[in-house]
Write a protein that holds these residues in place. Structure first.
Motif, PDB file in Angstrom:
ATOM      1  N   TRP A   1       0.787  -1.065  -0.049  1.00  9.10           N
ATOM      2  CA  TRP A   1       0.058   0.013  -0.014  1.00  9.10           C
ATOM      3  C   TRP A   1       0.880   1.298  -0.054  1.00  9.10           C
ATOM      4  O   TRP A   1       0.549   2.110  -0.823  1.00  9.10           O
ATOM      5  N   PHE A   2       1.802   1.244   0.924  1.00  4.92           N
ATOM      6  CA  PHE A   2       2.567   2.528   1.097  1.00  4.92           C
ATOM      7  C   PHE A   2       3.563   2.641  -0.365  1.00  4.92           C
ATOM      8  O   PHE A   2       3.582   3.517  -0.960  1.00  4.92           O
ATOM      9  N   GLU A   3       4.101   1.748  -0.809  1.00  6.38           N
ATOM     10  CA  GLU A   3       4.699   1.686  -2.162  1.00  6.38           C
ATOM     11  C   GLU A   3       3.972   2.315  -3.187  1.00  6.38           C
ATOM     12  O   GLU A   3       4.543   2.812  -4.175  1.00  6.38           O
ATOM     13  N   GLU A   4       2.830   1.762  -3.498  1.00  5.01           N
ATOM     14  CA  GLU A   4       1.832   2.092  -4.560  1.00  5.01           C
ATOM     15  C   GLU A   4       1.477   3.715  -4.445  1.00  5.01           C
ATOM     16  O   GLU A   4       1.442   4.255  -5.425  1.00  5.01           O
ATOM     17  N   ARG A   5       1.466   4.188  -3.151  1.00  8.12           N
ATOM     18  CA  ARG A   5       1.178   5.577  -3.153  1.00  8.12           C
ATOM     19  C   ARG A   5       2.310   6.509  -3.114  1.00  8.12           C
ATOM     20  O   ARG A   5       2.154   7.743  -3.394  1.00  8.12           O
ATOM     21  N   PHE A   6       3.513   6.205  -2.286  1.00 10.42           N
ATOM     22  CA  PHE A   6       4.475   7.093  -1.977  1.00 10.42           C
ATOM     23  C   PHE A   6       5.810   6.474  -2.541  1.00 10.42           C
ATOM     24  O   PHE A   6       6.885   7.281  -2.069  1.00 10.42           O
ATOM     25  N   TYR A   7       5.864   5.789  -3.357  1.00 10.87           N
ATOM     26  CA  TYR A   7       7.269   5.159  -3.854  1.00 10.87           C
ATOM     27  C   TYR A   7       7.826   6.243  -4.813  1.00 10.87           C
ATOM     28  O   TYR A   7       7.178   6.823  -5.708  1.00 10.87           O
ATOM     29  N   THR A   8       9.251   6.585  -4.413  1.00  8.65           N
ATOM     30  CA  THR A   8      10.026   7.535  -5.358  1.00  8.65           C
ATOM     31  C   THR A   8      11.356   6.731  -5.245  1.00  8.65           C
ATOM     32  O   THR A   8      11.714   6.131  -4.051  1.00  8.65           O
TER      33      THR A   8
ATOM     34  N   SER B   1      15.978  -0.241   4.826  1.00  9.96           N
ATOM     35  CA  SER B   1      15.364  -1.391   5.405  1.00  9.96           C
ATOM     36  C   SER B   1      16.430  -2.521   5.435  1.00  9.96           C
ATOM     37  O   SER B   1      16.476  -3.349   6.549  1.00  9.96           O
ATOM     38  N   ALA B   2      17.053  -2.634   4.306  1.00 11.38           N
ATOM     39  CA  ALA B   2      18.199  -3.604   4.409  1.00 11.38           C
ATOM     40  C   ALA B   2      19.329  -3.568   5.377  1.00 11.38           C
ATOM     41  O   ALA B   2      19.713  -4.535   6.022  1.00 11.38           O
ATOM     42  N   ARG B   3      19.771  -2.312   5.463  1.00  7.10           N
ATOM     43  CA  ARG B   3      20.629  -2.195   6.523  1.00  7.10           C
ATOM     44  C   ARG B   3      20.180  -2.315   8.159  1.00  7.10           C
ATOM     45  O   ARG B   3      20.859  -2.730   8.830  1.00  7.10           O
ATOM     46  N   LEU B   4      19.030  -2.090   8.171  1.00  8.60           N
ATOM     47  CA  LEU B   4      18.418  -2.174   9.747  1.00  8.60           C
ATOM     48  C   LEU B   4      18.219  -3.861   9.925  1.00  8.60           C
ATOM     49  O   LEU B   4      18.519  -4.406  10.787  1.00  8.60           O
ATOM     50  N   ASP B   5      17.933  -4.515   9.021  1.00 12.26           N
ATOM     51  CA  ASP B   5      17.523  -5.886   8.802  1.00 12.26           C
ATOM     52  C   ASP B   5      19.061  -6.475   8.922  1.00 12.26           C
ATOM     53  O   ASP B   5      19.098  -7.615   9.661  1.00 12.26           O
TER      54      ASP B   5
ATOM     55  N   LEU C   1      10.877   6.566   5.772  1.00 10.97           N
ATOM     56  CA  LEU C   1       9.707   6.792   6.012  1.00 10.97           C
ATOM     57  C   LEU C   1       8.771   5.523   6.110  1.00 10.97           C
ATOM     58  O   LEU C   1       7.797   5.185   7.083  1.00 10.97           O
ATOM     59  N   LEU C   2       8.895   4.588   4.950  1.00  6.32           N
ATOM     60  CA  LEU C   2       8.210   3.340   5.139  1.00  6.32           C
ATOM     61  C   LEU C   2       8.614   2.579   6.140  1.00  6.32           C
ATOM     62  O   LEU C   2       7.849   2.039   6.910  1.00  6.32           O
ATOM     63  N   THR C   3      10.052   2.407   6.436  1.00  7.45           N
ATOM     64  CA  THR C   3      10.616   1.632   7.582  1.00  7.45           C
ATOM     65  C   THR C   3      10.017   2.159   9.008  1.00  7.45           C
ATOM     66  O   THR C   3       9.549   1.106   9.807  1.00  7.45           O
ATOM     67  N   ILE C   4      10.085   3.334   9.054  1.00 10.78           N
ATOM     68  CA  ILE C   4       9.800   4.053  10.431  1.00 10.78           C
ATOM     69  C   ILE C   4       8.275   3.856  10.463  1.00 10.78           C
ATOM     70  O   ILE C   4       7.581   3.405  11.862  1.00 10.78           O
ATOM     71  N   SER C   5       7.416   4.369   9.354  1.00 11.74           N
ATOM     72  CA  SER C   5       5.833   3.971   9.706  1.00 11.74           C
ATOM     73  C   SER C   5       5.470   2.656  10.123  1.00 11.74           C
ATOM     74  O   SER C   5       4.603   2.287  10.801  1.00 11.74           O
TER      75      SER C   5
ATOM     76  N   VAL D   1       8.205  -6.455  15.871  1.00 15.46           N
ATOM     77  CA  VAL D   1       9.200  -5.582  15.294  1.00 15.46           C
ATOM     78  C   VAL D   1      10.246  -5.974  14.553  1.00 15.46           C
ATOM     79  O   VAL D   1      10.425  -5.773  13.459  1.00 15.46           O
ATOM     80  N   TYR D   2      10.837  -7.190  15.005  1.00 17.01           N
ATOM     81  CA  TYR D   2      11.924  -7.893  14.246  1.00 17.01           C
ATOM     82  C   TYR D   2      11.209  -8.565  12.646  1.00 17.01           C
ATOM     83  O   TYR D   2      11.705  -8.256  11.964  1.00 17.01           O
ATOM     84  N   LYS D   3       9.930  -8.918  13.015  1.00 16.71           N
ATOM     85  CA  LYS D   3       9.346  -9.548  11.883  1.00 16.71           C
ATOM     86  C   LYS D   3       8.972  -8.202  10.710  1.00 16.71           C
ATOM     87  O   LYS D   3       8.917  -8.631   9.549  1.00 16.71           O
ATOM     88  N   ALA D   4       8.657  -7.219  11.314  1.00 13.98           N
ATOM     89  CA  ALA D   4       8.496  -6.012  10.350  1.00 13.98           C
ATOM     90  C   ALA D   4       9.859  -5.710   9.628  1.00 13.98           C
ATOM     91  O   ALA D   4       9.594  -5.583   8.431  1.00 13.98           O
ATOM     92  N   VAL D   5      10.778  -5.731  10.524  1.00 12.30           N
ATOM     93  CA  VAL D   5      12.272  -5.382   9.729  1.00 12.30           C
ATOM     94  C   VAL D   5      12.392  -6.688   8.551  1.00 12.30           C
ATOM     95  O   VAL D   5      12.968  -5.978   7.659  1.00 12.30           O
ATOM     96  N   ASN D   6      12.275  -7.668   9.197  1.00  7.76           N
ATOM     97  CA  ASN D   6      12.640  -8.750   8.278  1.00  7.76           C
ATOM     98  C   ASN D   6      11.638  -8.645   6.945  1.00  7.76           C
ATOM     99  O   ASN D   6      12.134  -9.094   5.735  1.00  7.76           O
ATOM    100  N   THR D   7      10.425  -8.501   7.056  1.00  7.17           N
ATOM    101  CA  THR D   7       9.524  -8.542   6.075  1.00  7.17           C
ATOM    102  C   THR D   7       9.854  -7.179   5.199  1.00  7.17           C
ATOM    103  O   THR D   7       9.866  -7.419   3.837  1.00  7.17           O
ATOM    104  N   LEU D   8      10.044  -6.249   5.575  1.00  6.32           N
ATOM    105  CA  LEU D   8      10.808  -5.090   4.702  1.00  6.32           C
ATOM    106  C   LEU D   8      11.834  -5.310   4.035  1.00  6.32           C
ATOM    107  O   LEU D   8      12.010  -5.199   2.632  1.00  6.32           O
ATOM    108  N   ASP D   9      12.807  -6.289   4.424  1.00  5.73           N
ATOM    109  CA  ASP D   9      13.987  -6.652   3.653  1.00  5.73           C
ATOM    110  C   ASP D   9      13.586  -7.481   2.769  1.00  5.73           C
ATOM    111  O   ASP D   9      14.202  -7.429   1.465  1.00  5.73           O
ATOM    112  N   SER D  10      12.773  -8.298   2.821  1.00  6.51           N
ATOM    113  CA  SER D  10      12.358  -9.580   1.925  1.00  6.51           C
ATOM    114  C   SER D  10      11.559  -8.819   0.644  1.00  6.51           C
ATOM    115  O   SER D  10      11.389  -9.544  -0.335  1.00  6.51           O
TER     116      SER D  10
END
Length: 328
Positions: free
Chosen positions: A35-42, A184-188, A50-54, A159-168
């Motif tokens: 959802w975030f990517e479809e609306r706010f990706y650049t 996201s990748a660096r945080l993972d 912003l995606l990661t923090i949100s 929160v860990y699963k959120a970080v890992n899902t972002l990376d994937s």
């Protein structure tokens, strides 16, 4: 309390696996990312931040709020049980085992397990991909969520699963996600630094390379101390063997482009006596990757079965360890 929740969560995952009647929390996280990517990706690092923090803020707020709600509701034992069942959704031990085991009889299903191109993989390449996935996801799907669950409770695991899902989903080094997914990748990478190394050690300790141990001499050798018994020498051989394995694993684990993935993969390669890694095709492009291990390059389904023998030992180790912590 977190240890009790972790024990219940691990046992629940082993008994029930994924709960098919609910939408899995990781799927919901993925829905938000889409959802975030479809609306706010650049093509911007800032948008990725912003995606990661949100997502992390949203996941933390929900999981912490649920923890507060649960703490004031019902009997304490019921609270623990419900928290353990919810926490089990962050652990993927049963699903990982079943999915990798299925490749032995249905190799085409490897496409559902890996992100690499699978159309032209040989049987050996399919078996290699399954073993690499099993090793890497033991860290991402089992050890890491348990690690953060024990340290920080339900919010830590989610929160860990959120970080890992972002990376994937966005943590790829390609034209689209190089900037957007960088944070996201660096945080993972940071989140998995300790769990990946714990996983590598557990693979070595719980799945020893028995062929080497059994072939080692048990009678006193020239230059050995007089009076040394075969039992003492066997213990010495085992210690030397494990030390050499761990040394090789931590030396070769550094060769992976990821600061973490190479360690469990290298551990699995050395304990099974095979060679993993090597050039791999992603999105139609062959990507050079390091090799791990010094054994056979031809990998069979028996090697998958051998890798999976780790699972019952790991289950017993985790359950006994958590139980011992509670007992103390």
């Amino acid at each position: 309390m977190s240890v009790e929740i972790a024990l219940i969560a691990y046992i629940a995952d082993k008994l029930f696996g994924e709960f098919g009647f609910i939408r899995h929390p990781v799927v919901l996280m993925g829905d938000y990312i889409k959802w975030f990517e479809e609306r706010f990706y650049t093509d911007s690092i800032i948008r990725g931040v912003l995606l990661t923090i949100s997502l992390i803020a949203l996941v933390y707020a929900i999981s912490y709020g649920f923890t507060l709600f649960l703490s004031g509701w019902g009997h304490p034992d019921l609270q623990l049980f419900i928290a353990g069942i919810i926490a089990s959704t962050t652990i993927a031990s049963k699903m990982l085992y079943d999915s990798v085991k299925e490749i032995i009889t249905e190799p085409k299903k490897i496409a559902y397990l890996v992100s690499r191109d699978t159309q032209s993989l040989s049987p050996s390449d399919i078996n290699k991909a399954a073993i690499e996935t099993y090793a890497e996801n033991l860290s991402d799907g089992v050890i890491a969520p348990l690690f953060y669950l024990i340290l920080f409770g339900l919010p830590g695991a989610f929160v860990y699963k959120a970080v890992n899902t972002l990376d994937s989903m966005v943590g790829y080094r390609n034209e689209k996600y190089e900037k957007f997914g960088k944070f996201s990748a660096r945080l993972d990478d940071a989140a998995n630094y300790i769990p990946a190394r714990i996983t590598a050690v557990l693979i070595v300790l719980l799945t020893p390379k028995r062929a080497d141990i059994e072939s080692a001499p048990t009678s006193p050798q020239k230059g050995s101390a007089q009076g040394t018994t075969p039992t003492h020498q066997n213990k010495s051989v085992v210690k030397q063997h494990l030390h050499s394995l761990l040394t090789a694993v931590f030396r070769n684990g550094k060769r992976h482009e990821s600061p973490n993935a190479g360690y469990p993969i290298s551990a699995m390669a050395y304990t099974l006596g095979i060679k993993l890694g090597g050039p791999t095709s992603y999105f139609g492009q062959l990507k050079p990757k390091a090799y791990f291990g010094e054994g056979r390059e031809e990998i069979s389904t028996q090697d998958i079965a051998h890798a999976l023998t780790l699972q019952p030992r790991l289950d017993i180790f985790i359950i006994v360890l958590l139980g011992a912590i509670l007992w103390v």
